[in-house]
Design a protein around this motif. Structure first.
Motif, PDB file in Angstrom:
ATOM      1  N   LEU A  52       0.835  -1.205   0.000  1.00 49.03           N
ATOM      2  CA  LEU A  52       0.000   0.000   0.000  1.00 49.03           C
ATOM      3  C   LEU A  52       0.874   1.261   0.000  1.00 49.03           C
ATOM      4  O   LEU A  52       1.714   1.451   0.877  1.00 49.03           O
ATOM      5  N   LEU A  54       0.193   4.155   0.798  1.00 53.95           N
ATOM      6  CA  LEU A  54      -0.389   5.145   1.693  1.00 53.95           C
ATOM      7  C   LEU A  54      -0.003   4.790   3.126  1.00 53.95           C
ATOM      8  O   LEU A  54      -0.220   3.658   3.582  1.00 53.95           O
ATOM      9  N   LYS A  64      -4.247   9.918  -4.463  1.00 53.38           N
ATOM     10  CA  LYS A  64      -3.593   8.941  -3.592  1.00 53.38           C
ATOM     11  C   LYS A  64      -4.473   7.707  -3.406  1.00 53.38           C
ATOM     12  O   LYS A  64      -3.999   6.574  -3.341  1.00 53.38           O
ATOM     13  N   SER A  68      -3.564   3.834  -4.606  1.00 52.55           N
ATOM     14  CA  SER A  68      -3.636   2.716  -3.667  1.00 52.55           C
ATOM     15  C   SER A  68      -4.413   1.552  -4.261  1.00 52.55           C
ATOM     16  O   SER A  68      -4.031   0.379  -4.130  1.00 52.55           O
ATOM     17  N   VAL A  83     -11.532   1.751  -1.402  1.00 50.65           N
ATOM     18  CA  VAL A  83     -10.887   2.634  -0.444  1.00 50.65           C
ATOM     19  C   VAL A  83     -11.906   3.690  -0.015  1.00 50.65           C
ATOM     20  O   VAL A  83     -12.419   4.452  -0.849  1.00 50.65           O
ATOM     21  N   VAL A  92      -9.846   0.395   3.985  1.00 52.69           N
ATOM     22  CA  VAL A  92      -9.575  -0.357   2.748  1.00 52.69           C
ATOM     23  C   VAL A  92     -10.346  -1.667   2.823  1.00 52.69           C
ATOM     24  O   VAL A  92     -10.062  -2.532   3.671  1.00 52.69           O
TER      25      VAL A  92
END
Length: 767
Positions: A52, A54, A64, A68, A83, A92
């Motif tokens: 991931l 993030l 972003k 992801s 997400v 998530v």
């Protein structure tokens, strides 16, 4: 903190990213305070966070979030990724793909299951992998590609997925191999100088023939086709066609994918002659010497092979003078109008190189001196690559090492000096061998050998041989010291006990020869190929007689008794330049032996033996082999020639088509062959590769013509009418137990007393 939670998100605060990464609502950027994972079953949270992009504390934006989603999809572990942003927390939501717990293969016959499993593993598919349709399609294509390489152009690979439970599936690859495509036609376009059949002879690939089941030469291979095209190119260049070119190569597969048609389009050009050939550069004042090494002269047709052979010969001579890194550049000047080429060969000597140190490593048992005395490249002398090769060959022939490696290393800070590192890998030099064999003359052969080739690392050998067969039994102990003196004089000590029956006598009879004795022999090398032996021995030969004995043996016993003592003195010489002892194609082997039975013993005689072999290689792997063996003996001081020294001829290794040992004089009463004091045997063999095997020496066909006979001391009728001739064909195979020859022979001349045997075989040397 980062968390993994299994409860459902109650609200979607700002942004919803669906499985296609689409933005439902614009999101106001915020600092990520925490990240929650939902839906994980098999995969560990740490693995997800590793992929991931993030992290806690990052600024969350729509971009972003999309990044992801793409990153998690790229892992191949998930079929759905969402997400969700809830205030300053990112959730998530993941749906894992099922795991492939079992991969099955069906319908594969050409490849083993293990081979195909390794192919799948190389692609990235194995038990425990997550279901990935793209990877499965890639695996299916790779399996099909493996079959295409083998010529199965109609092969198909299908897949089937079966669910085991909610989390696991099984995957089946069903292979339908179909027929294997074979080369049905090889067609040449543009060739006028040489016929298509002649060019096809230069190729390993071929249409189907009787031997295709063994050679597989009728199966198309892109790599082999490239090699064959290079062979054709060399064939033209060696015959002067400097402008030769292969314009195109077409490979057509029939609609049913069973047949392949090859079409090769050529541009031959014209043959060129050599108008002049010059050597330039620093020739050490030896231009005349080097000019004699040129295999082409003005007026000759150009040959790439002869040109390369000439340059190699010149470089070898330069190496002998210490210029190990010399080179030759070739500049051709082509006159297209007159179809001639002028060649200028420029020699670049480089720097003369000296050997500083020779370092030996890996010999934990063998003494350094055993290795150093085989070195023909010496310290403080010029570096000579040919001497290095010879040194490596001599060390390898000792038989003490599994591997011999020589490395030339430059000396730091010195341009004209090198060190040579000799690294050996020792192998066990002691062995006990038990063997069972069979031959057409000796029937079942049992053997046992215990040997130690490198006693205490000294380079000497000791062996005990035990052999038993239908016709003979042997017990022998031999000790060999190859460097009895510092000059390389070899010493051989041999002690033996042998019993054997004359041919055509049954083992039910007690009649046999018993030989007991020993020999001391010294070998003096005169060159790398020549060695002379001097020896003396002590032996006793005894005849155990019974009522089945022939009259000739009875007469001999009545005159000299059943026991004969002898002190023979021998002088022999051998020379060997063959390129291979098992399957020679070039060079010669010669040996001569003279034996004198001194008057100190019961018998007094002399005998001389001679053998000469010569091999010459023609084009396309055809080899001519010539062999001549002769022997002559006689008694001295009125004593008869010892009957136990008689020669025999006929059979495998002699005159084929006749039974083993059946030629020559026979007993007047029993008509059994008794051998004689004079013998001559000649063999002519023409060996050629098994069709479709290329130039493989391991298995070859041959035709032969044999001539020879044996005569007694009183028989002077050695004219042509008394000789026997045999002809035929056979198969030679370098088997795991040694060279084996199977011969089908027929006699050319027949006499009433001759004994014939068509099918014969032998295990041993080339002749």
């Amino acid at each position: 903190m980062l968390k993994h939670r299994r409860f459902a998100t109650k609200t979607v605060a700002a942004v919803f990213f669906a499985t296609y990464g689409m933005v439902a609502h614009a999101t106001v950027p915020f600092v990520v305070k925490d990240i929650f994972l939902e839906g994980l079953q098999q995969i560990q949270p740490g693995a997800v966070f590793a992929y991931l992009p993030l992290k806690q504390g990052d600024i969350f934006t729509d971009a972003k979030g999309s990044e992801s989603i793409r990153a998690l999809y790229a892992t191949g572990f998930f079929s759905n990724v969402k997400v969700l942003a809830q205030h300053d927390v990112v959730v998530v939501n993941l749906k894992e793909k099922p795991i492939i717990s079992l991969i099955n293969l069906s319908g594969n016959h050409e490849f083993s299951k293990e081979n195909l499993t390794n192919v799948l593993r190389a692609v990235g598919l194995s038990n425990g992998s997550h279901y990935n349709k793209t990877l499965i399609d890639k695996s299916r294509q790779e399996l099909k590609r493996q079959y295409l390489i083998r010529g199965f152009y109609a092969a198909e690979v299908k897949t089937a997925v079966k669910s085991i439970d909610r989390k696991h599936i099984s995957l089946l690859f069903l292979v339908i191999e179909g027929p294997r495509a074979q080369i049905s036609q090889i067609h040449f376009i543009g060739n006028t100088a040489f016929s298509s059949s002649r060019l096809r002879n230069e190729m390993r690939l071929s249409t189907s023939n009787w031997f295709s089941w063994y050679t597989k030469s009728n199966l198309y291979s892109p790599k082999q086709l490239a090699d064959d095209l290079e062979n054709i190119r060399s064939y033209y260049l060696n015959r002067g066609y400097l402008e030769f070119n292969i314009d195109s190569t077409r490979v057509l597969i029939s609609p049913d994918k069973k047949n392949i048609h090859l079409t090769i389009t050529l541009n031959e050009g014209e043959p060129y002659q050599v108008s002049s050939i010059h050597l330039t550069g620093n020739l050490l004042g030896k231009k005349n010497e080097f000019d004699r090494l040129l295999r082409m002269k003005p007026g000759d047709r150009f040959s790439e092979e002869k040109l390369q052979s000439s340059t190699r010969a010149i470089l070898r001579n330069l190496n002998a003078y210490g210029y190990a890194f010399s080179s030759i550049s070739i500049r051709p000047e082509i006159d297209k109008e007159h179809q001639t080429v002028s060649l200028v060969l420029r020699v670049d000597l480089g720097r003369r190189i000296y050997v500083r140190h020779i370092n030996i490593a890996g010999n934990n048992k063998t003494r350094d001196e055993v290795i150093r005395r085989e070195m023909r490249q010496l310290e403080s002398s010029w570096l000579d690559n040919q001497k290095l090769i010879l040194s490596k060959d001599r060390i390898s022939r000792l038989g003490y090492f599994a591997d011999v490696d020589m490395t030339v290393l430059p000396v730091d800070g010195i341009d004209d000096q090198v060190d040579i590192d000799v690294k050996v890998t020792e192998k066990p030099t002691g062995a006990t061998t038990l063997g069972v064999g069979f031959s057409s003359s000796d029937k079942i052969v049992l053997s046992a050998t215990t040997s130690q080739d490198n006693v205490f690392g000294s380079g000497t050998s000791l062996s005990v041989d035990i052999n038993t067969a239908y016709m003979y039994r042997t017990l022998a102990v031999t000790q060999v010291n190859p460097y009895f003196t510092i000059d390389g004089i070899k010493r051989i000590i041999d002690v033996y006990y042998r019993t054997y029956y004359p041919l055509y006598y049954s083992t039910n009879s007690s009649f046999r020869f018993i030989a007991t004795g020993g020999n001391l022999k010294f070998g003096i090398p005169f060159s790398e190929a020549d060695i002379v032996y001097f020896g003396v021995g002590v032996e006793q030969n005894r005849l155990d007689i019974d009522s089945s004995m022939s009259k000739n043996y009875i007469d001999y016993v009545n005159k000299l008794g059943c026991t004969s003592n002898n002190i023979p003195i021998t002088i022999s010489w051998s020379s060997d330049t063959r390129d291979n002892a098992l399957a020679p194609s070039d060079g010669y082997y010669a040996q001569a032996n003279a034996e004198y039975g001194t008057s100190i013993g019961t018998v007094h005689y002399y005998k001389a033996d001679l053998q000469a072999q010569y091999y010459y290689a023609f084009d396309r792997g055809v080899v001519l082999g010539l062999n001549l063996k002769g022997g002559y003996g006689n008694g001295l001081d009125g004593k008869p020639y010892p009957i136990f020294k008689n020669y025999f001829a006929g059979g495998a290794g002699s005159v084929r088509g006749y039974e083993s040992g059946s030629l020559g004089p026979r007993d007047q009463a029993t008509n059994d062959p008794i051998g004689g004091a004079k013998m001559i045997v000649g063999n002519i063999e023409c060996m050629f590769p098994l069709p479709g095997t290329g130039y493989n020496r391991a298995i070859r066909l041959f035709t032969f013509l044999d001539i020879g006979n044996v005569w007694g001391t009183e028989d002077n009728s050695t004219d042509k009418n008394s000789l026997r001739y045999g002809y035929g064909l056979g198969l030679a195979w370098i088997s795991p137990i040694g060279p084996l020859k199977l011969s089908l022979g027929f006699p050319l001349i027949k006499h009433n007393d001759d004994q014939y045997q068509k099918l014969q075989f032998q295990v041993g040397t080339a002749f």
